[in-house]
Design a protein around this motif. Structure first.
Motif, PDB file in Angstrom:
ATOM      1  N   CYS A  69     -13.627  -4.125  -5.971  1.00 53.41           N
ATOM      2  CA  CYS A  69     -14.987  -4.677  -5.907  1.00 53.41           C
ATOM      3  C   CYS A  69     -15.012  -6.190  -6.056  1.00 53.41           C
ATOM      4  O   CYS A  69     -15.937  -6.842  -5.632  1.00 53.41           O
ATOM      5  CB  CYS A  69     -15.828  -4.053  -7.011  1.00 53.41           C
ATOM      6  SG  CYS A  69     -15.267  -4.547  -8.669  1.00 53.41           S
ATOM      7  N   CYS A 101     -14.963  -1.948 -10.718  1.00 53.71           N
ATOM      8  CA  CYS A 101     -14.137  -0.778 -10.392  1.00 53.71           C
ATOM      9  C   CYS A 101     -12.882  -0.630 -11.257  1.00 53.71           C
ATOM     10  O   CYS A 101     -12.316   0.451 -11.347  1.00 53.71           O
ATOM     11  CB  CYS A 101     -13.735  -0.811  -8.926  1.00 53.71           C
ATOM     12  SG  CYS A 101     -12.520  -2.089  -8.533  1.00 53.71           S
ATOM     13  N   CYS A 157      -8.250  -3.753 -10.547  1.00 50.22           N
ATOM     14  CA  CYS A 157      -7.447  -4.968 -10.709  1.00 50.22           C
ATOM     15  C   CYS A 157      -6.928  -5.135 -12.134  1.00 50.22           C
ATOM     16  O   CYS A 157      -6.430  -6.204 -12.475  1.00 50.22           O
ATOM     17  CB  CYS A 157      -8.305  -6.175 -10.346  1.00 50.22           C
ATOM     18  SG  CYS A 157      -9.681  -6.374 -11.499  1.00 50.22           S
TER      19      CYS A 157
HETATM   20  S1  FES Z   1     -11.545  -5.569  -8.379  1.00 47.23           S
HETATM   21 FE1  FES Z   1     -13.033  -4.202  -9.186  1.00 47.23          FE
HETATM   22  S2  FES Z   1     -12.976  -4.706 -11.296  1.00 47.23           S
HETATM   23 FE2  FES Z   1     -11.679  -6.180 -10.447  1.00 47.23          FE
END
Ligand code: FES
Ligand code: FES
Lengths: 266, 161
Positions: free
Chosen positions: B43, B48, B51
């Motif tokens: 995201c 989400c 990462c």
């Molecule tokens: S890419 Fe979704 S929380 Fe970091």
């Protein structure tokens, strides 16, 4: 994200100097709200002054009748603090209900109250416990600190240094959080100190507020039942896809009772 | 300065350096400057959990940190967890319990679970659900992930004894 100049001062004085030297400077705390907002290009600044290198701004100490929490103290540190757990367990519960583990590892109390998200948890903690916000230039009562949607009493370049929480006789926290984001749909902090009661609600309006009718009823009889028959008007309450204003008004009553029961259980 | 600066840090035990403009996210820095593409970006605004990496031992969303903020820190990414020949008990358990389907959420799930098991070696099911509530998975329905974390905890407890 629009480009900016990055500063990482090691002292509060250096941070103040850099902010006052900038036409368009902004302090960065945990970054849990500011960085995504910058990424969406909803906000930008010429100078980003990162407070994460200023060790003196983080820490928790028990003072005479109060607990002082440094502005850059992470939520996780508040959850784990023996001082907070012993003096104001409801505040530790509040910190533990914020977001998720990644947010609690990075997010700070100072950042949360300065961003003043209408659904943030700490504003209810400050208002419900009658805290005082210490900045680099003055002390501001929680009653005067939160002034509107994402608005606070802070002046340009003013930096929050710490928050003092008076230790109450009892306090309770109850939160109805959005299941995905864990932001408060409605959450309540209630406290009892020497016969006077404070009850603060977050998530329901543009900014945190107290409910005087409930506080008066609880001052006479600190029990959930004392609030029977007190209905909070839905006028002016937030409406979004998670809850309409009538539902939020109903939740305020339910969460207020749960908060009082939580306080009595401690 | 808005111009790039060199960011030096320790990643998976190795000293690394790369150039980053102040506005570059740590997630992009790991992927693009250091070539560590195991850290996934879903995201890019903190929702989400894909990462997730460990910064100084604590789970953090690398899309909610600037690369320049990570200078001088110790970062652990999925690449440091284990390889095909020396899988971490969590990786083995995800494999055995079908804790992944497309695998997009998996690096973030694993790093979140690593922090959980390092701080809480014997987690309850509620602890596991609470910990991974930060991470979205669109495939598994989560049940197999919870089972995998539980199995890994048991295995690691057994090894520790
Ligand atoms: S890419 Fe979704 S929380 Fe970091
Ligand atoms: S396995 Fe596909 S998103 Fe989790």
């Amino acid at each position: 994200m629009y480009p900016f100049t990055y500063h990482r001062p090691a002292s509060l004085d250096d941070a103040k100097a850099r902010l006052s030297a900038s036409e368009d400077g902004r302090p960065l705390a945990g970054g849990m709200s500011l960085l995504p907002t910058m990424r969406f290009r909803l906000t930008s600044c010429a100078d980003l002054v990162d407070l994460n290198g200023i060790e003196a701004l983080a820490g928790i100490e028990r003072g005479d009748g109060h607990v002082r929490i440094g502005a850059m103290t992470r939520h996780a540190a508040v959850v784990e603090s023996p001082e907070v757990g012993e003096a104001i367990p409801a505040l530790a519960a509040l910190a533990g209900s914020i977001g998720d583990v990644q947010v609690r590892n990075r997010g700070t109390i100072g950042g949360s109250i300065c961003f003043a998200d209408p659904a943030a948890d700490y504003p209810a903690g400050l208002l419900g416990l009658g805290a005082t916000v210490n900045t680099d230039r003055r002390a501001i009562a929680a009653d005067d600190f939160f002034t509107g949607l994402y608005e606070t009493a802070l002046e340009d370049g003013e930096i929050v240094v710490s928050v003092d929480f008076p230790v109450p006789a009892r306090a309770g926290w109850a939160k109805f959080g959005n299941q995905a984001s864990r932001f408060a749909v409605v959450a309540v902090m209630v406290s009892l100190s020497g016969g006077s009661v404070r009850l603060a609600v977050t998530g329901a309006r543009s900014h945190v507020f107290r409910v005087p009718e409930m506080e008066q009823a609880l001052a006479g009889d600190f029990s959930a039942e004392a609030m029977d028959g007190i209905a909070v008007s839905s006028e002016g309450l937030n409406e979004d896809l998670h809850a309409d204003k009538d539902y939020r008004a109903h939740l305020i009553g339910v969460m207020a009772k749960r908060a009082v029961r939580d306080a009595l259980a401690q | 300065m808005t111009t790039p600066r060199t960011v030096e840090l320790v990643v998976n035990g190795e000293h690394r350096a790369g150039d980053a403009e102040p506005r570059m996210l740590l997630s992009d820095f790991l992927r693009e400057q250091l070539g560590l593409t195991g850290t996934h970006v879903g995201c890019e605004h903190g929702v989400c959990g894909a990462c997730t990496v460990l910064v100084n031992g604590e789970a953090a969303r690398s899309c909610l940190m600037l690369a320049v903020q990570a200078a001088g820190t110790e970062v652990r990414t999925i690449e440091g967890l284990g390889g095909v020949d020396d899988m971490h008990p969590l990786q083995e358990a995800f494999w055995e319990k079908h804790g992944l389907q497309c695998g997009f959420c998996t690096p973030g799930m694993l790093m979140t679970a690593v922090e959980l098991l390092e701080s809480t070696p014997n987690p309850s099911l509620d602890d596991i659900r609470e910990a991974i509530s930060s991470n979205l998975c669109r495939c598994t329905g989560y049940q197999t992930i919870v089972e995998a974390v539980q199995a890994a905890a048991e295995r690691m407890q057994g090894e520790a004894q």
